[in-house]
Design an enzyme around this catalytic site. Structure first.
Site, PDB file in Angstrom:
ATOM      1  N   CYS A 425       0.796  -1.216   0.000  1.00 54.89           N
ATOM      2  CA  CYS A 425       0.000   0.000   0.000  1.00 54.89           C
ATOM      3  C   CYS A 425       0.838   1.281   0.000  1.00 54.89           C
ATOM      4  CB  CYS A 425      -0.957   0.002   1.172  1.00 54.89           C
ATOM      5  SG  CYS A 425      -0.137  -0.264   2.740  1.00 54.89           S
ATOM      6  N   HIS A 469      -2.209   0.483   7.087  1.00 54.37           N
ATOM      7  CA  HIS A 469      -2.464   0.804   5.687  1.00 54.37           C
ATOM      8  C   HIS A 469      -1.959   2.221   5.408  1.00 54.37           C
ATOM      9  CE1 HIS A 469      -4.297   0.163   1.858  1.00 54.37           C
ATOM     10  NE2 HIS A 469      -5.219   1.126   1.997  1.00 54.37           N
ATOM     11  N   ASP A 485      -7.740   6.004  -2.351  1.00 56.09           N
ATOM     12  CA  ASP A 485      -6.917   4.858  -1.978  1.00 56.09           C
ATOM     13  C   ASP A 485      -6.475   4.103  -3.213  1.00 56.09           C
ATOM     14  OD1 ASP A 485      -5.618   2.775  -0.865  1.00 56.09           O
ATOM     15  OD2 ASP A 485      -7.303   2.073   0.376  1.00 56.09           O
TER      16      ASP A 485
END
Lengths: 676, 341
Positions: A425, A469, A485
């Site tokens: 991520c 994350h 995201d």
């Protein structure tokens, strides 16, 4: 002090010494996990010496040995490299003193010192761990210490079982008062802040993120925090637990601010008061209320749904719509929060924020810059450009992995975005922000947690370290800061479900934790049950503080005035004392002295008033004969009384007719009284 | 300065006198006392002070670290202090102390008092100390585990000794009873003023040349002769029940088949007299001490002796009971009933 002058034996017995050894081991054991290895050796050495001494195989250590041992202990501490003002150092010193005192405990006084230090060490153990297991172990230690306290009082060795039984009985009898005090004794918030750094800091998100960091963090199954929602809980893909805003990129690492700003001062720079915060916010949408208990992290960073508009608890607002703890979390922290997930954040972007959100490293990543230029030429608007970059992740051959290849320091963005296309991520978030900034769109990396595991048993959400994350926020005109995201483009399962689902093909979820129960679905029921009780424990026991106390009191007794508080406490204590009196059998009425003896005493007193004192050597018959001659006007009564009394005392047949005799005696007493 | 020291002393003695009279009122002389609410005092010990400081430290730790478990621990220990008041009180309450007997002794020796301690059978008593300051202390346990050697675990007899200095009656001073059981945080304390006294005989001090030359020495010589002479055979008479078998004349029995007893001359009129008036000593106590020593001496030699005091006379006799009677007479000489107490 009152027993001075009485020839008493103050030495402690052999069995008491054994109890002290048990206590020493019990109290030291849990601290062994946290303290330097060399110190542990010294402690073991001292315990073994003590045992051999009690067995009579070793003599009491002489002064030379004592000095050498103390030296060894201090050397062990010095070589451990612990900072002077740390919890470990304090605990180590206390433990060292405890061990030496225990070594030479032969008198009650020494025993008391050892045991009281033991009680403090139990508290120190609670500074390291407050789990239910730690609490149970603490109760066990408390029982052992109290048994030892009982043992050192005795002049004769007593068996283990009755001793333990007595200690347990005493501690259990304490419970009503202990619980009352726990619930209602005034709690204060710390007047001063004396926090000892606890070096056994847990893993967690820090304020410097190099893309590989979060991947490493994902290997931990430790708990980060637990959340209970008021009302409906939001869907999984909306659970973005926003923690740190990372603005500054030096080519490989994302940090909150450029290095010129001292890292220590950062939390304070972020503090903002509620009013200032709300002035940058346009209220919109529903309010989400929830309660979070953060596990200790040794960091001040807190995670919440942005923007937080109300905090109940020991935390403050930060200028980037997050929250920060007032001090590093060495203890779990409970907060009640209100967020407005749909609110518009910073419709007007302040210049300083814009500057930070457009910062780029001066060198490197030429290929990415070329890519950005290419995309800019083909797009008409900012929205279009953003969409193009996101599509890039979705359509090209990008791969979500926990094992990203190592990247070259200078051109880390190029290394991922153009070459390897394999990342976690943080890689996606970092390069996306980089691309945005190249196009002049203010953007920043956000570090936090996404998702969490629902625990139906306790109806709360548990967020673990593997939920860590990184995502992004871009600033758009009229929309303020918008969350984007990029990971969701590559691995939608990550956001919709969890990390385990996202890396299923790779099989890399918690691969370093062979035994972690989080990996096994069939264990999840049991694990959730355990976790639910831990949560209840956290919330009800550990989270019980000033605020919860005052709301409990309000709930139970309504508004409290000083008088009412005094009356209520008086009532409660009376109830407890009465309970104790009944429980300990102190309410039973006992015949202290047979009635006839009481009457005889009264009889003697009456005669004494008339000038005739009974000598201890005189038998009742002798005395009455004497009294009768000296008090002729009372002679009949005196003789009658004496006859009745002696018959009742010595004639076994009279015993069955005691009540009539007593009545007669009373009659005689009355008539004596009547005759002045 | 000596003035103020003096006044402090008088103040202190005044205070202790007041306390003493209060205690006397609270604990009247009895043959048996059962401890209860009215008679038990509860005092925290130094250990409680130390534990309270520990509790305070833990409470501060709890505040500083906002640690619920440390709060819990500190409250638990606080409750332990409170509960130990009840436990310690319970241990002493219901205990009965009864006087059994006192053995006589000589002044300067220790008088021994026998006491009986008991409690209701549904109670247990542990580690109770009973005794006098600077004198004697006994530890008593009345519970089931002790029952192996006693028939009734809830009754036990103990002997306590107390030093004496003066002849006469020695009344057992107020006994202190205390216990720190179970945990040493609280000391429960009581007294027992028992109606029991021991007779203290005058200290036996034999003075050289104390006995009057003519009356005493000769008589003593004579006495000895007479005593020896008392075994001299004087004749044979018929056997009467009660005669010693040693004195039976077996020779006559062999001849006649009838029992005859050898009779001895009765020298009663010349028995040894220990006489007050014959002593060449000044003062009452030296005389009594000397007589006390003489009584012991005569008893040792198994003589028959009598005692003449200005107030009492004990006819010549011998044996343990006679010795005690003589010594008691000496012990109580010149004491009226008030002084006896």
């Amino acid at each position: 002090m009152f027993t001075k002058g009485f020839p008493q034996n103050k030495n402690i017995t052999h069995s008491a010494m054994l109890w002290l050894i048990v206590v020493q081991i019990v109290v030291t054991l849990p601290l062994m996990f946290y303290l330097p290895f060399l110190l542990v050796l010294v402690l073991i050495f001292s315990t073994v010496w003590r045992i051999r001494m009690i067995q009579g195989r070793l003599s009491q250590p002489n002064n030379v040995i004592k000095v050498v041992m103390a030296g060894l202990g201090f050397a062990a501490l010095a070589s451990s490299g612990l900072p002077t003002a740390s919890l470990d150092m304090m605990a180590s010193l206390l433990l060292l003193g405890f061990a030496y005192k225990a070594l030479e405990a032969f008198q009650q006084r020494d025993g008391v010192v050892v045991i009281l230090t033991g009680y403090i060490l139990v508290a120190v153990q609670f500074l390291y761990s407050q789990t239910m297991l730690a609490a149970l172990y603490g109760i066990f230690s408390l029982t052992a210490l109290t048994s030892a306290m009982i043992a050192i009082q005795h002049t004769k060795s007593i068996a283990i079982k009755p001793n333990l039984k007595l200690a347990t009985a005493m501690l259990l009898t304490c419970l009503p008062l202990m619980i009352t005090l726990f619930l209602f004794a005034p709690r204060f918030s710390p007047l001063w802040s004396f926090s000892l750094p606890n070096n056994h800091a847990k893993t967690g998100i820090t304020n410097r993120i190099t893309p590989g960091d979060i991947a490493n963090l994902s290997q931990s199954d430790e708990l980060a925090f637990r959340v209970t929602f008021a009302g409906e809980h939001p869907p999984q893909n909306k659970l973005y637990w926003r923690g740190l805003v990372l603005n500054h990129f030096d080519g490989s690492t994302w940090t909150q601010f450029p290095d010129e700003l001292l890292p220590e001062s950062i939390p304070f720079r972020l503090y903002v008061n509620k009013h200032d915060l709300l002035s940058h916010l346009t209220r919109k949408g529903y309010a989400q209320q929830y309660e979070i208990i953060y596990e200790k992290s040794a960091q001040p960073w807190l995670f919440a749904l942005s923007p937080v508009v109300n905090i109940e608890g020991d935390a403050t607002y930060s200028s980037d719509f997050g929250i920060i703890a007032k001090q590093n979390l060495f203890e779990p922290l409970l907060l009640k929060l209100t967020s407005l997930p749909k609110a518009l954040r910073e419709a007007e972007l302040p210049h300083s924020v814009r500057k930070l959100a457009l910062q780029l490293p001066k060198t490197g990543n030429k290929k990415s810059q070329a890519l950005a230029n290419r995309l800019l030429q083909t797009t008409s608007s900012q929205q279009d450009y953003i969409q193009q970059v996101l599509n890039l992740f979705k359509e090209e051959d990008y791969y979500y992995t926990l094992h990203p290849p190592k990247l070259e320091h200078e051109n880390s963005i190029d290394g991922f975005l153009i070459d390897s296309k394999k990342g976690f991520c943080a890689h996606y978030a970092g390069s996306f922000v980089y691309m945005m900034r190249l196009a002049g769109i203010p953007a920043r990396v956000i570090a936090g947690y996404q998702g969490g595991e629902w625990n139906e048993k306790g109806s709360y959400l548990a967020v673990h370290q593997y939920d860590a994350h990184a995502w992004t926020e871009v600033w758009l005109k009229d929309q303020g800061w918008v969350r984007l995201d990029p990971t969701a483009m590559v691995a939608p399962e990550r956001v919709e479900k969890n990390l385990q689902a996202a890396v299923k093909g790779e099989g890399s979820f918690l691969e370093k934790h062979m035994l972690s129960s989080a990996k096994y679905q069939w264990l999840s029921g049991l694990r959730k049950q355990l976790d639910a009780s831990q949560y209840k424990w956290r919330k009800l026991v550990l989270g019980y503080n000033e605020n919860t106390q005052s709301s409990l009191i309000k709930q139970l007794f309504g508004e409290i005035s000083a008088l009412k508080a005094a009356l209520i406490s008086l009532t409660i204590f009376t109830i407890i004392v009465v309970f104790w009196l009944i429980f300990l059998g102190l309410t039973k009425r006992r015949q202290h002295e047979a009635k006839e003896h009481q009457l005889y005493r009264l009889f003697c007193k009456l005669l004494e008033k008339r000038g005739i004192t009974r000598q201890p050597s005189q038998s009742p018959t002798e005395f009455s004969q004497l009294a009768a001659t000296q008090l002729p006007n009372l002679a009949t009564e005196i003789n009658r009384f004496s006859e009745l009394y002696t018959t009742l005392c010595y004639d076994p047949d009279a015993k069955s007719k005691t009540p009539t005799y007593i009545d007669d005696l009373k009659q005689v007493i009355k008539s004596i009284r009547r005759k002045k | 300065m000596p003035n103020s020291a003096n006044s402090t002393r008088t103040y202190a003695s005044h205070k202790s006198r007041k306390l003493n009279s209060w205690l006397k009122n609270r604990f009247p002389d009895t043959t048996e006392i059962t401890l209860g609410l009215r008679t038990i005092f509860i005092i925290p010990t130094m250990t409680t002070v130390a534990l309270s400081l520990t509790v305070m430290l833990l409470f501060l730790m709890g505040i500083n670290f906002q640690n619920s478990l440390i709060f819990g621990l500190s409250f638990w220990l606080l409750a332990l202090i409170v509960i130990s008041i009840f436990f310690t009180y319970r241990n002493l309450s219901g205990l009965s102390v009864k006087s059994i007997q006192a053995s006589p002794c000589f002044a300067g020796e220790k008088a021994v008092f026998e006491l009986q301690l008991s409690c209701p059978s549904d109670q247990n008593k542990s580690s109770i100390f009973i005794g006098w300051k600077d004198e004697d202390l006994a530890e008593v346990n009345l519970h089931q585990e002790e029952s192996s050697q006693h028939n009734n675990p809830h009754t036990q007899r103990i002997k306590l000794s107390h030093s004496t200095s003066q002849r006469g009656y020695f009344k057992a001073p107020r006994l202190s009873i205390f216990s720190r059981y179970p945990i040493g945080l609280i000391i429960s304390w009581s007294y027992a003023a028992l109606d029991i006294q021991s007779i203290v005989f005058p200290e036996p001090i034999l003075q050289k040349n104390a006995d009057n030359g003519i009356g005493k020495d000769d008589q003593a010589e004579q006495g000895k002769d007479i005593a020896n002479g008392s075994t001299d055979f004087s004749g044979i008479r018929e056997y009467q029940t009660g005669d010693s078998p040693k004195q039976i004349h077996w020779g006559t029995y062999a001849k006649t088949g009838e029992l005859h007893t050898k009779s001895f001359i009765d020298y009663a009129s010349n028995d040894l007299w220990l006489e007050w008036s014959n002593l060449k000593l000044q003062g009452v106590e030296p005389k009594l001490s000397h007589l006390s020593a003489r009584v012991l001496e005569c008893h040792q030699l198994q003589l028959i002796y009598g005692l003449k005091l200005p107030t009492t006379t004990l006819q010549p006799n011998n044996g343990e009971a006679h010795k005690i009677a003589c010594l008691t007479a000496l012990a109580l000489y010149g004491l009226d009933s008030k002084q006896r107490n």
